[in-house]
Design an enzyme around this catalytic site. Structure first.
Site, PDB file in Angstrom:
ATOM      1  NE  ARG A  47      -2.477   1.768   3.353  1.00  0.00           N
ATOM      2  CZ  ARG A  47      -2.116   1.136   4.459  1.00  0.00           C
ATOM      3  NH1 ARG A  47      -2.297  -0.170   4.565  1.00  0.00           N
ATOM      4  NH2 ARG A  47      -1.576   1.772   5.465  1.00  0.00           N
ATOM      5  CE1 TYR A  99     -15.749  13.666 -15.779  1.00  0.00           C
ATOM      6  CE2 TYR A  99     -14.853  13.537 -13.563  1.00  0.00           C
ATOM      7  CZ  TYR A  99     -15.446  12.932 -14.650  1.00  0.00           C
ATOM      8  OH  TYR A  99     -15.740  11.594 -14.602  1.00  0.00           O
ATOM      9  CG  ASP A 167      -8.759  17.927 -14.165  1.00  0.00           C
ATOM     10  OD1 ASP A 167      -8.103  17.356 -15.066  1.00  0.00           O
ATOM     11  OD2 ASP A 167      -9.767  17.425 -13.623  1.00  0.00           O
ATOM     12  CE  LYS A 192     -11.881  10.215 -18.319  1.00  0.00           C
ATOM     13  NZ  LYS A 192     -12.125  11.483 -17.617  1.00  0.00           N
TER      14      LYS A 192
HETATM   15  C1  LIG Z   1     -12.397  11.710 -16.229  1.00  0.00           C
HETATM   16  C2  LIG Z   1     -11.979  12.962 -15.577  1.00  0.00           C
HETATM   17  C3  LIG Z   1     -11.689  12.995 -14.201  1.00  0.00           C
HETATM   18  C4  LIG Z   1     -11.865  11.788 -13.308  1.00  0.00           C
HETATM   19  O1  LIG Z   1     -11.026  10.733 -13.660  1.00  0.00           O
HETATM   20  P1  LIG Z   1     -11.347   9.176 -13.365  1.00  0.00           P
HETATM   21  O2  LIG Z   1     -10.108   8.492 -13.794  1.00  0.00           O
HETATM   22  O3  LIG Z   1     -12.556   8.831 -14.196  1.00  0.00           O
HETATM   23  O4  LIG Z   1     -11.632   9.050 -11.917  1.00  0.00           O
HETATM   24  C5  LIG Z   1     -11.269  14.203 -13.668  1.00  0.00           C
HETATM   25  N1  LIG Z   1     -11.148  15.317 -14.409  1.00  0.00           N
HETATM   26  C6  LIG Z   1     -11.427  15.324 -15.737  1.00  0.00           C
HETATM   27  C7  LIG Z   1     -11.277  16.583 -16.510  1.00  0.00           C
HETATM   28  C8  LIG Z   1     -11.863  14.149 -16.358  1.00  0.00           C
HETATM   29  O5  LIG Z   1     -12.155  14.168 -17.660  1.00  0.00           O
END
Ligand SMILES: *Cc1c(COP(=O)(O)O)cnc(C)c1O
Length: 369
Positions: A47, A99, A167, A192
């Site tokens: 962990r 998001y 982000d 992504k």
């Molecule tokens: C998908 C996404 C997230 C969250 O990510 P996960 O891997 O699905 O938890 C956060 N910020 C943005 C801009 C996203 O597109």
């Protein structure tokens, strides 16, 4: 100075060892051999650390220009920044058009802890920094693809004592490097475009200062939002093709956005890489690549759904940045973040000619008379 293609291919790889793989396979371990003083061994318990994470974190750190900490998902990374940075009475400024799940997290988890959540449109973030403890930026936004000037906002916010996090999911570190633009933290979903194969859920935080990285790491130690070694290894393997993928995706996305913008039956085309886009000037100053996502509006939910059904190469799916072209009518989720007819389309690695013909054909076939 090596090129970015070279850097992503080599990022995080260990020094060559004769007979060993270039990218060592995943290490599966809960406990590691640990006699005597725990500080004497580099790894003690799964962990806390794992050699497969270490290599991928090294790679991300090289690309982000900071120290990276990996998480089980993008949202786990988001939580690891926001929760330990805010206490009752603090103000967090966050995008009203970013998001949706980050907004939902702020509503559900921060408000009830006494944090004041101030949601502002991305293009107006600069005027809403007053007394903020944390400024959360997302640029380009998902799904609206608006852009804000990270350097200007981060400069003003940090001068006023705020922590600035960006982000960076839609851009990836090959699109822009928030830490270089003055942010304290760069946060991303690795589910992504960064890993791009649509086969894993992960996230990371990168910090300019070791002190902040240590706080994020301590949060991960305590809450246990850790990725599995197999996902981490897949992510590292996929990172090697990021530059090649983005080159194809950005070129096709630009061509598609021009095709869409030239049509009278399509509205509000957004792609920050298109010279006619309202965000292009700001984007061009801070981004080196503009990403795979294009958004546009069709007249109403019905036409948007018919368009999606008429496409043959475009998979109907959520998420973005992957090798397969995908699209969805964003309003179907009920987040309230998109007009009924808004399509978010993520350009994959298909031949641009095939893709453009498919989209144009589906638009023609569903054009209102
Ligand atoms: C998908 C996404 C997230 C969250 O990510 P996960 O891997 O699905 O938890 C956060 N910020 C943005 C801009 C996203 O597109």
């Amino acid at each position: 100075m090596t090129g970015e293609g070279t850097r992503v291919v080599r990022a995080g790889l260990p020094d060559p060892v004769p007979g060993a793989p270039l990218l060592p396979g995943p290490t599966f371990a809960a406990p590691y051999h640990l006699p005597g003083d725990p500080a004497a061994a580099p790894y003690d318990y799964g962990r806390y650390d794992n050699p497969t994470w270490s290599a991928y974190e090294r790679a991300l750190g090289e690309l982000e220009g900071g120290e990276a900490v990996v998480f089980a998902s993008g949202m786990a990374a988001v939580a690891a920044v926001l929760l330990p940075s805010l206490r009752a009475g603090d103000v967090v400024v966050a995008p009203s058009d970013g998001y949706a799940v980050v907004r939902d997290f702020a509503d559900a988890e921060l408000s009830k802890r006494g944090v004041e959540v101030r949601l502002v449109p991305t293009t107006e973030a600069h005027d809403a920094l007053d007394a903020a403890a944390v400024v959360w930026l997302e640029t380009p936004t998902n799904p609206g693809l608006d852009v804000c000037d990270v350097q200007a906002i981060a400069g003003a916010a940090r001068a006023a004592g705020a922590l600035v996090a960006v982000d960076n999911t839609t851009a990836t570190p090959l699109g822009q490097r928030p830490l270089e633009l003055g942010a304290d933290l760069s946060v991303a979903s690795d589910s992504k475009g960064l890993t791009g194969h649509g086969d894993l859920i992960m996230g990371h935080v990168a910090a300019r200062e070791p002190r902040l990285a240590a706080r994020v790491r301590a949060w991960r130690d305590r809450t246990g939002a850790v990725p599995g070694p197999l996902e981490t290894w897949l992510a590292h393997r996929s990172l090697a093709t990021l530059e090649v993928r983005l080159e194809r995706q950005c070129a096709s996305a630009l061509a598609l956005s021009e095709l869409l913008a030239a049509r009278r039956d399509v509205g509000s085309v957004r792609y920050p890489g298109r010279p006619g886009d309202p965000a292009h000037n700001v984007a061009a100053r801070q981004m080196r690549r503009f990403g795979a996502v294009v958004s546009f509006e069709l007249e109403g939910a019905d036409r948007a759904e018919r368009f999606l059904r008429a496409c043959e190469l475009v998979y109907q799916a959520t998420s973005f940045g992957g090798v397969h072209t995908t699209a969805e009518r964003r309003a179907r989720w009920g987040y309230g973040d998109a007009p009924e007819g808004l399509i978010r389309l993520s350009v994959g690695l298909e031949d641009a000619d095939d893709l453009l013909a498919d989209v144009a054909g589906a638009l023609d076939a569903t054009r209102p008379r």
